[in-house]
Design a protein around this motif. Structure first.
Motif, PDB file in Angstrom:
ATOM      1  N   GLN A  65     -29.192 183.282  13.356  1.00 15.05           N
ATOM      2  CA  GLN A  65     -30.523 183.885  13.338  1.00 15.05           C
ATOM      3  C   GLN A  65     -31.576 182.788  13.346  1.00 15.05           C
ATOM      4  O   GLN A  65     -31.342 181.683  12.857  1.00 15.05           O
ATOM      5  CB  GLN A  65     -30.709 184.752  12.090  1.00 15.05           C
ATOM      6  CG  GLN A  65     -29.810 185.969  12.057  1.00 15.05           C
ATOM      7  CD  GLN A  65     -30.077 186.822  10.828  1.00 15.05           C
ATOM      8  OE1 GLN A  65     -30.404 186.307   9.763  1.00 15.05           O
ATOM      9  NE2 GLN A  65     -29.929 188.127  10.978  1.00 15.05           N
ATOM     10  N   SER A  88     -31.925 187.357  16.410  1.00 17.15           N
ATOM     11  CA  SER A  88     -30.557 187.022  16.808  1.00 17.15           C
ATOM     12  C   SER A  88     -30.482 185.758  17.661  1.00 17.15           C
ATOM     13  O   SER A  88     -31.314 185.542  18.539  1.00 17.15           O
ATOM     14  CB  SER A  88     -29.953 188.191  17.588  1.00 17.15           C
ATOM     15  OG  SER A  88     -29.926 189.349  16.786  1.00 17.15           O
ATOM     16  N   ASP A 111     -28.338 194.429  18.157  1.00 15.49           N
ATOM     17  CA  ASP A 111     -29.041 193.173  17.856  1.00 15.49           C
ATOM     18  C   ASP A 111     -30.428 193.170  18.495  1.00 15.49           C
ATOM     19  O   ASP A 111     -31.418 192.785  17.870  1.00 15.49           O
ATOM     20  CB  ASP A 111     -28.241 191.975  18.362  1.00 15.49           C
ATOM     21  CG  ASP A 111     -26.923 191.780  17.619  1.00 15.49           C
ATOM     22  OD1 ASP A 111     -26.864 192.076  16.418  1.00 15.49           O
ATOM     23  OD2 ASP A 111     -25.965 191.324  18.267  1.00 15.49           O
TER      24      ASP A 111
END
Length: 73
Positions: free
Chosen positions: A5, A12, A24
């Motif tokens: 991250q 993401s 995501d």
């Protein structure tokens, strides 16, 4: 699923072997949307700002007139 991250917003970050999943992207878009709204909410529109400035000018002029009257000008 993303294996990493970003530092500030937790968006993401994928490695070459990571499986890319729609969830995501949806999560990242929700975070970005929320951050943009928060920034927009901090911005004062020009019309509101002008109204506030007009009121301040009026108040200053009224106070100046009162001071002049008290000083006998």
């Amino acid at each position: 699923m993303a294996s990493g991250q970003t530092q500030y917003y937790g968006l993401s970050q994928w490695e070459a072997a990571d499986k890319v999943e729609r969830v995501d992207f949806n999560s990242d878009n929700a975070k970005i949307d929320g951050a943009l709204k928060a920034m927009r909410d901090l911005i004062v529109s020009p019309s509101v700002l002008n109204a506030v400035l007009d009121k301040l000018r009026s108040d200053i002029n009224a106070l100046s007139a009162r001071v002049d009257k008290l000083e006998g000008k």
